[in-house]
Motif scaffolding. Structure first.
Motif, PDB file in Angstrom:
ATOM      1  N   ILE A 108       0.717  -1.124  -0.102  1.00  0.00           N
ATOM      2  CA  ILE A 108       0.058  -0.025  -0.044  1.00  0.00           C
ATOM      3  C   ILE A 108       0.874   1.222  -0.080  1.00  0.00           C
ATOM      4  N   VAL A 109       1.749   1.271   0.952  1.00  0.00           N
ATOM      5  CA  VAL A 109       2.635   2.491   1.067  1.00  0.00           C
ATOM      6  C   VAL A 109       3.377   2.976  -0.250  1.00  0.00           C
ATOM      7  N   TYR A 110       3.889   1.653  -0.996  1.00  0.00           N
ATOM      8  CA  TYR A 110       4.544   2.079  -2.101  1.00  0.00           C
ATOM      9  C   TYR A 110       3.830   2.063  -3.530  1.00  0.00           C
ATOM     10  N   HIS A 111       2.401   1.910  -3.352  1.00  0.00           N
ATOM     11  CA  HIS A 111       1.425   2.133  -4.582  1.00  0.00           C
ATOM     12  C   HIS A 111       1.272   3.301  -4.927  1.00  0.00           C
ATOM     13  N   PRO A 112       1.286   3.856  -6.138  1.00  0.00           N
ATOM     14  CA  PRO A 112       1.423   5.258  -6.477  1.00  0.00           C
ATOM     15  C   PRO A 112       0.297   5.922  -6.149  1.00  0.00           C
ATOM     16  N   TRP A 113      -1.050   5.318  -6.218  1.00  0.00           N
ATOM     17  CA  TRP A 113      -2.104   6.473  -5.783  1.00  0.00           C
ATOM     18  C   TRP A 113      -2.611   5.999  -4.156  1.00  0.00           C
ATOM     19  N   LEU A 114      -2.457   4.532  -3.952  1.00  0.00           N
ATOM     20  CA  LEU A 114      -2.990   4.154  -2.772  1.00  0.00           C
ATOM     21  C   LEU A 114      -2.116   4.619  -1.538  1.00  0.00           C
ATOM     22  N   GLY A 115      -0.838   4.615  -1.848  1.00  0.00           N
ATOM     23  CA  GLY A 115       0.242   5.354  -1.051  1.00  0.00           C
ATOM     24  C   GLY A 115      -0.035   6.781  -0.428  1.00  0.00           C
ATOM     25  N   LEU A 116      -0.394   7.395  -1.416  1.00  0.00           N
ATOM     26  CA  LEU A 116      -0.920   8.765  -1.112  1.00  0.00           C
ATOM     27  C   LEU A 116      -2.219   8.836  -0.117  1.00  0.00           C
ATOM     28  N   PHE A 117      -3.233   7.828  -0.533  1.00  0.00           N
ATOM     29  CA  PHE A 117      -4.199   7.923   0.194  1.00  0.00           C
ATOM     30  C   PHE A 117      -4.015   7.277   1.522  1.00  0.00           C
ATOM     31  N   TYR A 118      -3.104   6.214   1.726  1.00  0.00           N
ATOM     32  CA  TYR A 118      -2.671   5.924   3.054  1.00  0.00           C
ATOM     33  C   TYR A 118      -2.109   7.004   3.817  1.00  0.00           C
ATOM     34  N   LYS A 119      -1.140   7.602   3.256  1.00  0.00           N
ATOM     35  CA  LYS A 119      -0.278   8.871   4.058  1.00  0.00           C
ATOM     36  C   LYS A 119      -1.432   9.816   4.620  1.00  0.00           C
ATOM     37  N   ILE A 120      -2.243  10.273   3.583  1.00  0.00           N
ATOM     38  CA  ILE A 120      -3.288  11.112   4.022  1.00  0.00           C
ATOM     39  C   ILE A 120      -4.071  10.448   5.261  1.00  0.00           C
ATOM     40  N   THR A 121      -4.815   9.381   4.923  1.00  0.00           N
ATOM     41  CA  THR A 121      -5.638   8.660   6.070  1.00  0.00           C
ATOM     42  C   THR A 121      -4.665   8.583   7.433  1.00  0.00           C
ATOM     43  N   THR A 122      -3.402   8.076   7.247  1.00  0.00           N
ATOM     44  CA  THR A 122      -2.504   8.074   8.338  1.00  0.00           C
ATOM     45  C   THR A 122      -2.420   9.527   9.180  1.00  0.00           C
ATOM     46  N   PHE A 123      -2.110  10.543   8.196  1.00  0.00           N
ATOM     47  CA  PHE A 123      -2.180  12.016   8.933  1.00  0.00           C
ATOM     48  C   PHE A 123      -3.296  12.278   9.735  1.00  0.00           C
ATOM     49  N   VAL A 124      -4.418  12.048   9.175  1.00  0.00           N
ATOM     50  CA  VAL A 124      -5.711  12.355   9.775  1.00  0.00           C
ATOM     51  C   VAL A 124      -5.821  11.429  11.316  1.00  0.00           C
ATOM     52  N   GLU A 151      -6.918  -4.403  14.125  1.00  0.00           N
ATOM     53  CA  GLU A 151      -7.206  -3.000  13.927  1.00  0.00           C
ATOM     54  C   GLU A 151      -6.981  -2.280  12.419  1.00  0.00           C
ATOM     55  N   ASN A 152      -6.226  -3.231  11.596  1.00  0.00           N
ATOM     56  CA  ASN A 152      -5.765  -2.846  10.225  1.00  0.00           C
ATOM     57  C   ASN A 152      -6.353  -3.752   9.421  1.00  0.00           C
ATOM     58  N   ARG A 153      -7.143  -4.373   9.617  1.00  0.00           N
ATOM     59  CA  ARG A 153      -7.567  -5.584   8.604  1.00  0.00           C
ATOM     60  C   ARG A 153      -7.956  -5.003   7.461  1.00  0.00           C
ATOM     61  N   LEU A 154      -8.476  -3.817   6.924  1.00  0.00           N
ATOM     62  CA  LEU A 154      -9.235  -3.299   5.893  1.00  0.00           C
ATOM     63  C   LEU A 154      -7.784  -2.969   4.985  1.00  0.00           C
ATOM     64  N   TRP A 155      -6.761  -2.220   5.549  1.00  0.00           N
ATOM     65  CA  TRP A 155      -5.707  -2.102   4.817  1.00  0.00           C
ATOM     66  C   TRP A 155      -4.903  -3.401   4.408  1.00  0.00           C
ATOM     67  N   ILE A 156      -4.987  -4.447   5.274  1.00  0.00           N
ATOM     68  CA  ILE A 156      -4.215  -5.658   4.859  1.00  0.00           C
ATOM     69  C   ILE A 156      -5.064  -6.373   3.676  1.00  0.00           C
ATOM     70  N   TRP A 157      -6.479  -6.377   3.864  1.00  0.00           N
ATOM     71  CA  TRP A 157      -7.128  -6.909   2.727  1.00  0.00           C
ATOM     72  C   TRP A 157      -7.058  -6.405   1.390  1.00  0.00           C
ATOM     73  N   LEU A 158      -6.739  -4.975   1.409  1.00  0.00           N
ATOM     74  CA  LEU A 158      -6.673  -4.417   0.071  1.00  0.00           C
ATOM     75  C   LEU A 158      -5.101  -4.656  -0.110  1.00  0.00           C
ATOM     76  N   ALA A 159      -4.214  -4.846   0.663  1.00  0.00           N
ATOM     77  CA  ALA A 159      -2.765  -5.204   0.229  1.00  0.00           C
ATOM     78  C   ALA A 159      -2.820  -6.531  -0.249  1.00  0.00           C
ATOM     79  N   LYS A 160      -3.694  -7.403   0.159  1.00  0.00           N
ATOM     80  CA  LYS A 160      -3.566  -8.767  -0.276  1.00  0.00           C
ATOM     81  C   LYS A 160      -4.084  -8.859  -1.695  1.00  0.00           C
ATOM     82  N   LYS A 161      -4.953  -7.852  -2.064  1.00  0.00           N
ATOM     83  CA  LYS A 161      -5.438  -7.830  -3.168  1.00  0.00           C
ATOM     84  C   LYS A 161      -4.372  -7.251  -4.316  1.00  0.00           C
ATOM     85  N   LEU A 162      -3.315  -6.703  -3.768  1.00  0.00           N
ATOM     86  CA  LEU A 162      -2.381  -5.993  -4.657  1.00  0.00           C
ATOM     87  C   LEU A 162      -1.077  -7.173  -4.675  1.00  0.00           C
TER      88      LEU A 162
END
Length: 175
Positions: A108-124, A151-162
């Motif tokens: 997720i972190v290194y994905h082009p657009w999901l990485g940005l979304f992750y960083k914004i979400t984490t900032f909030v 606590e982070n199952r949604l992110w990990i579910w998404l990462a498994k899709k990648l």
């Protein structure tokens, strides 16, 4: 062996140069169903048991945790490996799988657009809601990988899709 009995370290300059010039290798994700081999008297700990991407920096922490659990079991049962090793696997496999899954956050972190979304979400999450990030949670002493995974199952579910489905990776996925 004590340090004074160890052989002197010799550095081959050609091998060192070749190592430093080599391209970085690939990181792999895998999970083992069992961390021991009773007949061989072998046990897997750390990255050998539950490989993780290096982003989380949890390889050494997981190895120390595994070693502490193994030491505790050996303290309880002595050298009764037929009791110790299966109990070790039973205790550590689920935690190891959670650690391996959490490492997929790198996808997720290194994905082009999901990485940005992750960083914004984490900032909030961190600065507005005042909640610890996944990295902060994992670096707390005594952190429970299973709980952090929940606590982070949604992110990990998404990462498994990648997760890439190349033959090399899919073979290593579940061991």
């Amino acid at each position: 062996m004590s340090p004074e009995n160890l052989p002197a370290l010799k550095l081959d300059r050609e091998q060192a140069a070749a190592f430093l010039e080599a391209r970085p290798g690939h990181e792999y994700w895998s999970q083992c169903r069992c961390y021991h081999h009773l007949e061989g008297g072998a046990v897997l700990i750390g990255d050998a048991a539950h490989s993780m991407f290096s982003l989380l920096g949890q390889g050494c922490s997981a190895a120390i945790s595994d070693a502490l659990v193994l030491d505790s079991l050996l303290g309880q049962h002595g050298d009764q490996f037929s009791l110790v090793l299966p109990q070790f696997s039973a205790q550590q496999v689920e935690e190891g799988h959670a650690a391996s899954d959490l490492s997929l956050i790198a996808l997720i972190v290194y994905h082009p657009w999901l990485g940005l979304f992750y960083k914004i979400t984490t900032f909030v999450w961190v600065f507005v809601l005042r909640q610890p990030s996944i990295f902060a949670r994992l670096n707390q002493v005594g952190s429970n990988y299973i709980q952090v995974l929940r606590e982070n199952r949604l992110w990990i579910w998404l990462a498994k899709k990648l997760l890439p489905e190349t033959p090399k990776v899919s073979k290593l996925r579940k061991i």
